[in-house]
Write a protein that holds these residues in place. Structure first.
Motif, PDB file in Angstrom:
ATOM      1  N   PHE A 213      83.992-107.575  41.171  1.00  0.00           N
ATOM      2  CA  PHE A 213      83.773-106.715  41.752  1.00  0.00           C
ATOM      3  C   PHE A 213      81.638-106.332  41.765  1.00  0.00           C
ATOM      4  CE2 PHE A 213      87.537-105.232  39.557  1.00  0.00           C
ATOM      5  CZ  PHE A 213      88.480-104.969  40.440  1.00  0.00           C
ATOM      6  N   THR A 214      81.043-107.616  40.947  1.00  0.00           N
ATOM      7  CA  THR A 214      80.085-107.164  40.996  1.00  0.00           C
ATOM      8  C   THR A 214      79.203-108.197  42.224  1.00  0.00           C
ATOM      9  OG1 THR A 214      80.099-107.578  38.491  1.00  0.00           O
ATOM     10  CG2 THR A 214      77.671-108.532  40.938  1.00  0.00           C
ATOM     11  N   ALA A 215      80.586-109.309  43.077  1.00  0.00           N
ATOM     12  CA  ALA A 215      80.467-109.440  44.538  1.00  0.00           C
ATOM     13  C   ALA A 215      80.707-108.400  45.217  1.00  0.00           C
ATOM     14  CB  ALA A 215      80.776-110.675  44.588  1.00  0.00           C
ATOM     15  N   LEU A 216      81.337-107.840  45.132  1.00  0.00           N
ATOM     16  CA  LEU A 216      82.462-106.412  45.781  1.00  0.00           C
ATOM     17  C   LEU A 216      80.996-105.560  46.402  1.00  0.00           C
ATOM     18  CD1 LEU A 216      85.003-106.099  48.148  1.00  0.00           C
ATOM     19  CD2 LEU A 216      85.583-104.976  45.922  1.00  0.00           C
ATOM     20  N   GLY A 217      80.721-104.991  44.842  1.00  0.00           N
ATOM     21  CA  GLY A 217      79.346-104.139  45.281  1.00  0.00           C
ATOM     22  C   GLY A 217      78.122-104.426  45.606  1.00  0.00           C
ATOM     23  N   TRP A 218      77.601-105.756  45.051  1.00  0.00           N
ATOM     24  CA  TRP A 218      76.229-105.668  45.385  1.00  0.00           C
ATOM     25  C   TRP A 218      75.741-106.633  46.125  1.00  0.00           C
ATOM     26  CZ3 TRP A 218      72.631-102.360  43.620  1.00  0.00           C
ATOM     27  CH2 TRP A 218      73.346-101.881  42.621  1.00  0.00           C
ATOM     28  N   LEU A 219      77.209-107.812  46.391  1.00  0.00           N
ATOM     29  CA  LEU A 219      76.439-108.672  47.150  1.00  0.00           C
ATOM     30  C   LEU A 219      75.559-108.271  48.963  1.00  0.00           C
ATOM     31  CD1 LEU A 219      76.565-111.828  47.826  1.00  0.00           C
ATOM     32  CD2 LEU A 219      78.997-111.732  49.443  1.00  0.00           C
ATOM     33  N   PRO A 220      76.149-107.519  49.544  1.00  0.00           N
ATOM     34  CA  PRO A 220      75.652-107.350  50.756  1.00  0.00           C
ATOM     35  C   PRO A 220      74.154-106.784  50.534  1.00  0.00           C
ATOM     36  CG  PRO A 220      77.280-105.868  50.973  1.00  0.00           C
ATOM     37  CD  PRO A 220      77.387-106.387  49.672  1.00  0.00           C
ATOM     38  N   SER A 275      77.668-121.169  44.013  1.00  0.00           N
ATOM     39  CA  SER A 275      77.011-120.407  44.884  1.00  0.00           C
ATOM     40  C   SER A 275      76.116-119.312  44.411  1.00  0.00           C
ATOM     41  CB  SER A 275      78.480-119.916  45.478  1.00  0.00           C
ATOM     42  OG  SER A 275      79.105-119.160  44.235  1.00  0.00           O
ATOM     43  N   LEU A 276      76.048-118.609  43.175  1.00  0.00           N
ATOM     44  CA  LEU A 276      75.053-118.074  42.446  1.00  0.00           C
ATOM     45  C   LEU A 276      73.804-118.575  42.793  1.00  0.00           C
ATOM     46  CD1 LEU A 276      77.778-116.055  40.137  1.00  0.00           C
ATOM     47  CD2 LEU A 276      76.744-115.618  42.729  1.00  0.00           C
ATOM     48  N   ILE A 277      73.742-119.680  42.066  1.00  0.00           N
ATOM     49  CA  ILE A 277      72.327-120.517  42.284  1.00  0.00           C
ATOM     50  C   ILE A 277      71.983-120.599  43.294  1.00  0.00           C
ATOM     51  CG2 ILE A 277      71.099-122.225  41.323  1.00  0.00           C
ATOM     52  CD1 ILE A 277      71.691-120.173  39.512  1.00  0.00           C
ATOM     53  N   GLY A 278      72.531-120.969  44.094  1.00  0.00           N
ATOM     54  CA  GLY A 278      72.929-121.715  45.713  1.00  0.00           C
ATOM     55  C   GLY A 278      71.330-120.179  46.115  1.00  0.00           C
ATOM     56  N   TRP A 289      77.020-119.831  50.674  1.00  0.00           N
ATOM     57  CA  TRP A 289      77.141-120.254  49.284  1.00  0.00           C
ATOM     58  C   TRP A 289      78.033-118.442  49.581  1.00  0.00           C
ATOM     59  CZ3 TRP A 289      75.289-123.693  47.369  1.00  0.00           C
ATOM     60  CH2 TRP A 289      74.541-124.743  47.919  1.00  0.00           C
ATOM     61  N   VAL A 290      78.032-117.614  50.108  1.00  0.00           N
ATOM     62  CA  VAL A 290      79.345-117.092  50.451  1.00  0.00           C
ATOM     63  C   VAL A 290      80.325-117.057  50.793  1.00  0.00           C
ATOM     64  CG1 VAL A 290      80.090-115.117  52.205  1.00  0.00           C
ATOM     65  CG2 VAL A 290      77.102-115.413  50.876  1.00  0.00           C
ATOM     66  N   ILE A 356      70.791-115.737  37.809  1.00  0.00           N
ATOM     67  CA  ILE A 356      71.130-116.109  36.359  1.00  0.00           C
ATOM     68  C   ILE A 356      72.447-115.584  35.569  1.00  0.00           C
ATOM     69  CG2 ILE A 356      69.625-117.415  34.547  1.00  0.00           C
ATOM     70  CD1 ILE A 356      67.686-117.613  36.676  1.00  0.00           C
ATOM     71  N   LEU A 357      71.928-115.004  34.892  1.00  0.00           N
ATOM     72  CA  LEU A 357      73.293-114.208  34.187  1.00  0.00           C
ATOM     73  C   LEU A 357      74.612-114.722  34.199  1.00  0.00           C
ATOM     74  CD1 LEU A 357      73.682-112.717  31.403  1.00  0.00           C
ATOM     75  CD2 LEU A 357      73.324-110.892  32.292  1.00  0.00           C
ATOM     76  N   LEU A 358      74.558-113.700  35.810  1.00  0.00           N
ATOM     77  CA  LEU A 358      75.696-113.414  36.424  1.00  0.00           C
ATOM     78  C   LEU A 358      76.361-114.972  36.585  1.00  0.00           C
ATOM     79  CD1 LEU A 358      78.416-111.821  37.256  1.00  0.00           C
ATOM     80  CD2 LEU A 358      77.590-112.500  39.640  1.00  0.00           C
ATOM     81  N   ALA A 359      75.937-116.004  37.068  1.00  0.00           N
ATOM     82  CA  ALA A 359      76.077-117.906  36.532  1.00  0.00           C
ATOM     83  C   ALA A 359      76.468-118.327  35.348  1.00  0.00           C
ATOM     84  CB  ALA A 359      75.196-118.629  37.497  1.00  0.00           C
ATOM     85  N   ALA A 360      75.697-117.769  34.222  1.00  0.00           N
ATOM     86  CA  ALA A 360      75.777-118.301  32.874  1.00  0.00           C
ATOM     87  C   ALA A 360      77.576-117.549  32.318  1.00  0.00           C
ATOM     88  CB  ALA A 360      74.930-117.561  32.321  1.00  0.00           C
TER      89      ALA A 360
END
Length: 402
Positions: A213-220, A275-278, A289-290, A356-360
């Motif tokens: 849901f974070t990717a869906l809401g914030w990725l763009p 992918s997130l760090i990339g 990465w996407v 970084i937090l999301l990757a952690a």
């Protein structure tokens, strides 16, 4: 038809959200509530789904879900603020019933091929999300109305209702509650809240939902800020993530059945973190990465639903475990995650700390996923259940072996 209808009523809104906001004269805070409302309903109504299923039967509960979904979509034809919010809540309630009961349907209908059909159903679910997001803007432009664009998704919902109505009529009537309780096996009585495996599966889905849901809401927005991509390019990359999530969802459970659940869950966590760090380190390669992120989104969701099915001894416990997992998972992952990253972005004026937090988060996700991969069933607990120092491992049928 069940899986196909579980995302379009929600996924078709975000691409045309700007048009809806202007048309209804919504404030930014009202838009935030509108986008959070479906996830909130998924969590809240998931808690009530097992009780509805016990009273009406699985097919009967799904009929109720389809009726609520259709009513919610149609209500949004009235282009007013109250109709938009009430219709979204009704649709979310209907989707919650389908979300919770889909693993139970797979477990009872295809007991010998749980992994395969979980993959198929999750892939169809992902395809519905990608399709609804992809054609929302063209439909809006063609019809000249956002309500007409949203109303299209009444058609597959009506077809789904037509499919499930005869199944509900042919299904055996649920036993009265007293008889049902006396007939229920002793090991299936009690609460799942005291079972460690149930909490491990719940934690895994919660962290997967957080990333999804974070990717869906914030990725763009992330892509636009980091890589200076246009709005259309950022939206196209989000659609790419949804498209590649389909094969990820299809093949991950099947691969887990052949290679083991642990290696697949490990690969999902590692690739997701990379992918997130990339995205942060080399935003110019965002397409790569996407793509990797999208594969892990589909694969991770499919593995979470697979764990619900294969860690339950029967369809009844599957529905109860699914209700627990999705109630807590969606409320924690679907609301806390996007909110937390948005707050961090505002506080730090950038995406470095957030990504970084999301990757952690993939580290505790990996730990919980590996713990959920152990070959044992969840065990409902009662107050009189004796807790042994060494947990008893339930006999595992061959079809559930990793």
């Amino acid at each position: 038809m069940l899986a196909l209808n579980l995302r379009p009523a929600i996924g078709s809104v975000s691409p045309i959200l700007d048009d809806i906001q202007r048309s209804l004269n919504l404030s930014d805070s009202a838009v935030s509530v509108l986008t959070t409302l479906p996830v909130l309903c998924l969590g809240i109504f998931a808690a009530a789904t097992p009780a509805i299923s016990r009273r009406l039967g699985t097919a009967g509960a799904l009929v109720v879900g389809f009726v609520a979904l259709i009513a919610g979509i149609l209500l949004r034809l009235d282009t007013s603020v109250w109709a938009m919010f009430l219709g979204t809540a009704l649709a979310g309630a209907g989707l919650a019933l389908g979300n919770v009961l889909m693993p139970a349907v797979v477990r009872s209908t295809f007991p010998d091929r749980v992994r395969l059909y979980t993959g198929i159903s999750t892939a169809i679910l992902s395809a519905g999300a990608a399709l609804s997001a992809g054609i929302a803007v063209p439909l809006n432009d063609a019809m000249g109305s956002w309500s007409g664009s949203l109303a299209l998704w009444t058609i597959p919902a009506v077809v789904g209702l037509a499919v499930w109505l005869p199944l509900a009529r042919r299904a055996p009537r649920p036993q009265p509650s007293a008889a049902a309780k006396s007939a229920e096996p002793a090991q299936d009585k009690g609460s799942l809240l005291g079972d460690a495996m149930a909490w491990q599966v719940t934690g895994y889905l919660a962290l997967r939902a957080l990333v999804y849901f974070t990717a869906l809401g914030w990725l763009p927005t992330v892509l636009s800020d980091l890589g200076h991509y246009s709005n259309s390019a950022s939206g196209g990359l989000l659609s790419l993530a949804m498209v590649v999530s389909v094969p990820g969802a299809l093949f991950a459970p099947v691969l887990a059945g052949k290679r083991g659940t642990g290696p697949v869950i490990t690969a999902i966590s590692v690739i997701g973190a990379v992918s997130l760090i990339g995205l942060l380190a080399a935003p110019g390669a965002a397409a790569l990465w996407v793509t990797l992120l999208g594969i892990t989104l589909g694969a991770g969701h499919a593995m979470a639903l697979t764990l619900i099915a294969v860690r339950s001894p029967n369809p009844e416990v599957t529905a109860r475990l699914s209700g627990m997992v999705q109630t807590i998972g969606y409320l924690v992952g679907g609301i806390v995650g996007p909110l937390l990253l948005g707050v961090l972005h505002g506080a730090t004026k950038g995406w470095t700390v957030s990504l970084i937090l999301l990757a952690a988060f993939t580290l505790p996700e990996l730990v919980l996923g590996l713990m959920s991969s152990r070959k044992r069933f969840v065990r409902p607990r009662t107050r009189t259940t004796q807790v042994q120092s060494t947990p008893t491992v339930a006999p595992q049928p061959a079809l559930l072996d990793d």
